[in-house]
Design a protein around this motif. Sequence first.
Motif, PDB file in Angstrom:
ATOM      1  N   ASP A 165       6.670  -9.778   5.377  1.00 10.82           N
ATOM      2  CA  ASP A 165       7.158  -9.031   6.552  1.00 10.82           C
ATOM      3  C   ASP A 165       8.414  -8.217   6.188  1.00 10.82           C
ATOM      4  O   ASP A 165       9.394  -8.760   5.676  1.00 10.82           O
ATOM      5  N   SER A 166       8.350  -6.918   6.532  1.00 11.66           N
ATOM      6  CA  SER A 166       9.428  -6.013   6.119  1.00 11.66           C
ATOM      7  C   SER A 166      10.799  -6.423   6.658  1.00 11.66           C
ATOM      8  O   SER A 166      11.813  -6.297   5.959  1.00 11.66           O
ATOM      9  N   SER A 167      10.843  -6.914   7.902  1.00 10.19           N
ATOM     10  CA  SER A 167      12.152  -7.276   8.476  1.00 10.19           C
ATOM     11  C   SER A 167      12.712  -8.524   7.792  1.00 10.19           C
ATOM     12  O   SER A 167      13.916  -8.615   7.523  1.00 10.19           O
TER      13      SER A 167
ATOM     14  N   GLN B  89      -6.653  -8.479  -0.355  1.00  6.79           N
ATOM     15  CA  GLN B  89      -6.005  -9.194   0.748  1.00  6.79           C
ATOM     16  C   GLN B  89      -6.413 -10.669   0.773  1.00  6.79           C
ATOM     17  O   GLN B  89      -5.652 -11.512   1.238  1.00  6.79           O
TER      18      GLN B  89
ATOM     19  N   SER C 114       1.345   2.590   3.459  1.00  2.00           N
ATOM     20  CA  SER C 114       1.806   1.708   4.535  1.00  2.00           C
ATOM     21  C   SER C 114       3.272   1.995   4.856  1.00  2.00           C
ATOM     22  O   SER C 114       4.143   1.985   3.981  1.00  2.00           O
ATOM     23  N   GLN C 115       3.519   2.252   6.148  1.00  2.48           N
ATOM     24  CA  GLN C 115       4.890   2.571   6.570  1.00  2.48           C
ATOM     25  C   GLN C 115       5.827   1.390   6.333  1.00  2.48           C
ATOM     26  O   GLN C 115       6.998   1.577   6.032  1.00  2.48           O
ATOM     27  N   TYR C 116       5.292   0.158   6.528  1.00  2.00           N
ATOM     28  CA  TYR C 116       6.149  -1.020   6.370  1.00  2.00           C
ATOM     29  C   TYR C 116       6.451  -1.259   4.886  1.00  2.00           C
ATOM     30  O   TYR C 116       7.529  -1.728   4.527  1.00  2.00           O
TER      31      TYR C 116
ATOM     32  N   TRP D 128       0.869  -1.166   0.000  1.00  2.77           N
ATOM     33  CA  TRP D 128       0.000   0.000   0.000  1.00  2.77           C
ATOM     34  C   TRP D 128       0.901   1.209   0.000  1.00  2.77           C
ATOM     35  O   TRP D 128       1.900   1.233   0.736  1.00  2.77           O
TER      36      TRP D 128
ATOM     37  N   VAL E 229      -7.846  -0.505   7.648  1.00  3.20           N
ATOM     38  CA  VAL E 229      -6.949  -1.663   7.511  1.00  3.20           C
ATOM     39  C   VAL E 229      -5.534  -1.319   7.953  1.00  3.20           C
ATOM     40  O   VAL E 229      -4.787  -2.180   8.409  1.00  3.20           O
ATOM     41  N   LEU E 230      -5.174  -0.062   7.828  1.00  4.34           N
ATOM     42  CA  LEU E 230      -3.866   0.342   8.357  1.00  4.34           C
ATOM     43  C   LEU E 230      -3.866   0.296   9.882  1.00  4.34           C
ATOM     44  O   LEU E 230      -2.841   0.435  10.518  1.00  4.34           O
TER      45      LEU E 230
ATOM     46  N   ARG F  43      -2.458 -11.926   5.294  1.00  8.34           N
ATOM     47  CA  ARG F  43      -3.173 -10.848   4.606  1.00  8.34           C
ATOM     48  C   ARG F  43      -2.430  -9.517   4.585  1.00  8.34           C
ATOM     49  O   ARG F  43      -2.947  -8.526   4.084  1.00  8.34           O
ATOM     50  N   GLN F  44      -1.236  -9.480   5.173  1.00  6.10           N
ATOM     51  CA  GLN F  44      -0.610  -8.162   5.340  1.00  6.10           C
ATOM     52  C   GLN F  44       0.359  -7.816   4.211  1.00  6.10           C
ATOM     53  O   GLN F  44       1.003  -8.689   3.628  1.00  6.10           O
ATOM     54  N   VAL F  45       0.440  -6.514   3.941  1.00 10.95           N
ATOM     55  CA  VAL F  45       1.503  -5.984   3.091  1.00 10.95           C
ATOM     56  C   VAL F  45       2.582  -5.437   4.027  1.00 10.95           C
ATOM     57  O   VAL F  45       2.262  -5.089   5.174  1.00 10.95           O
ATOM     58  N   PRO F  46       3.822  -5.372   3.605  1.00 11.21           N
ATOM     59  CA  PRO F  46       4.372  -5.680   2.291  1.00 11.21           C
ATOM     60  C   PRO F  46       4.699  -7.165   2.098  1.00 11.21           C
ATOM     61  O   PRO F  46       5.002  -7.862   3.060  1.00 11.21           O
TER      62      PRO F  46
ATOM     63  N   ARG G 194       0.715   5.821  13.372  1.00  7.77           N
ATOM     64  CA  ARG G 194      -0.697   5.667  12.979  1.00  7.77           C
ATOM     65  C   ARG G 194      -1.579   6.577  13.816  1.00  7.77           C
ATOM     66  O   ARG G 194      -2.534   7.170  13.341  1.00  7.77           O
TER      67      ARG G 194
HETATM   68  N1  LIG Z   1       5.360  -6.775  10.862  1.00  5.44           N
HETATM   69  C1  LIG Z   1       4.823  -6.436   9.572  1.00  5.44           C
HETATM   70  C2  LIG Z   1       3.686  -5.418   9.738  1.00  5.44           C
HETATM   71  C3  LIG Z   1       2.935  -5.219   8.444  1.00  5.44           C
HETATM   72  C4  LIG Z   1       1.648  -4.438   8.649  1.00  5.44           C
HETATM   73  O1  LIG Z   1       1.248  -4.092   9.792  1.00  5.44           O
HETATM   74  N2  LIG Z   1       0.959  -4.195   7.550  1.00  5.44           N
HETATM   75  C5  LIG Z   1      -0.317  -3.498   7.573  1.00  5.44           C
HETATM   76  C6  LIG Z   1      -0.259  -2.282   6.673  1.00  5.44           C
HETATM   77  S1  LIG Z   1       0.810  -1.050   7.318  1.00  5.44           S
HETATM   78  C7  LIG Z   1      -1.369  -4.418   6.986  1.00  5.44           C
HETATM   79  O2  LIG Z   1      -1.112  -5.115   6.033  1.00  5.44           O
HETATM   80  N3  LIG Z   1      -2.580  -4.388   7.580  1.00  5.44           N
HETATM   81  C8  LIG Z   1      -3.695  -5.156   7.092  1.00  5.44           C
HETATM   82  C9  LIG Z   1      -4.119  -6.245   8.022  1.00  5.44           C
HETATM   83  O3  LIG Z   1      -3.509  -6.418   9.098  1.00  5.44           O
HETATM   84  O4  LIG Z   1      -5.084  -6.943   7.639  1.00  5.44           O
HETATM   85  C10 LIG Z   1       5.950  -5.905   8.681  1.00  5.44           C
HETATM   86  O5  LIG Z   1       6.953  -5.411   9.219  1.00  5.44           O
HETATM   87  O6  LIG Z   1       5.844  -5.999   7.452  1.00  5.44           O
END
Ligand SMILES: N[C@@H](CCC(=O)N[C@@H](CS)C(=O)NCC(=O)O)C(=O)O
Length: 264
Positions: free
Chosen positions: A62-64, A38, A10-12, A7, A146-147, A48-51, A106
Amino acid sequence: MLELYQWELSQYSEKVRLCLDYKGLEYRKIEVTPGIGQVELFRLTGQRQVPVLKDGHKYIVDSSAIAKYLDSEYPDRPLIPTDSKKRAQALLLEDWADETLGILGRKALFAAISQDQNFRKSLLPVSTPDIFKSVIEGVPKDFLSVLGVGVGFTPDVVNGAIASLKQDLEILIELLADSPYLLGDEPTIADLTVASLSILLKFPEGAYLDLPESLRGKGLPIIADNPDYEAFFTWRDRLYEQFRKPLTGKNPATSTTPTSIEID
Ligand SMILES: N[C@@H](CCC(=O)N[C@@H](CS)C(=O)NCC(=O)O)C(=O)O
């Protein structure tokens, strides 16, 4: 080419974009539609999460984990130091920024939106087709929920977050007082994570995010326009000038499809 399921706000996702730019790696952004996109992401990756980074047939979540993967597969310009003490410090700061700065950011965005309705209306990526913008007015709201923006954010929670942010920004400014980067003379994943996880406090000044120009340099005024924290944002924007590729029409990273997720 590498593909980033993301997104724009999205900070990540921003953390991964900054890491990819730092390493000089070309990538294509795929904007995931909140909700339906998602579901597809879950089908592809089991979550379901980005990135999510796609490299060939591999999906890295997961960004890390993506930062570690990039160092192992694309070792030029390492993100994580090899010296064991520096490595430990960098990973601790990365984790702090992910778990604390990201969540506080956030809440700051929520406070900025509550104070300025136009702010919220501007939060769709610029490349979102006009027809889509006008048909689905509620999308910015969905994006925010969702953020994780807004859920359970009572005034006390938001005020507490702003107090913590102020303290943390002061500490970061102290850490940066006698060196260009958080751990000394070389940038590490700690700098890239702190810088990218702070975008919701104040959007970067330059043309890095696919958001309306009017949002550049904007954020929660009590933080974003406060001279006490100027040194932090000056550092952050300098880091962006050094390492983040600005959006250009020719940059493949700008060829987003904001409303859909692509599936092989
Ligand atoms: N620990 C994860 C956190 C990723 C995260 O929180 N992503 C959020 C967007 S900033 C997301 O996808 N949220 C949607 C959800 O949880 O369904 C990372 O570092 O990538």
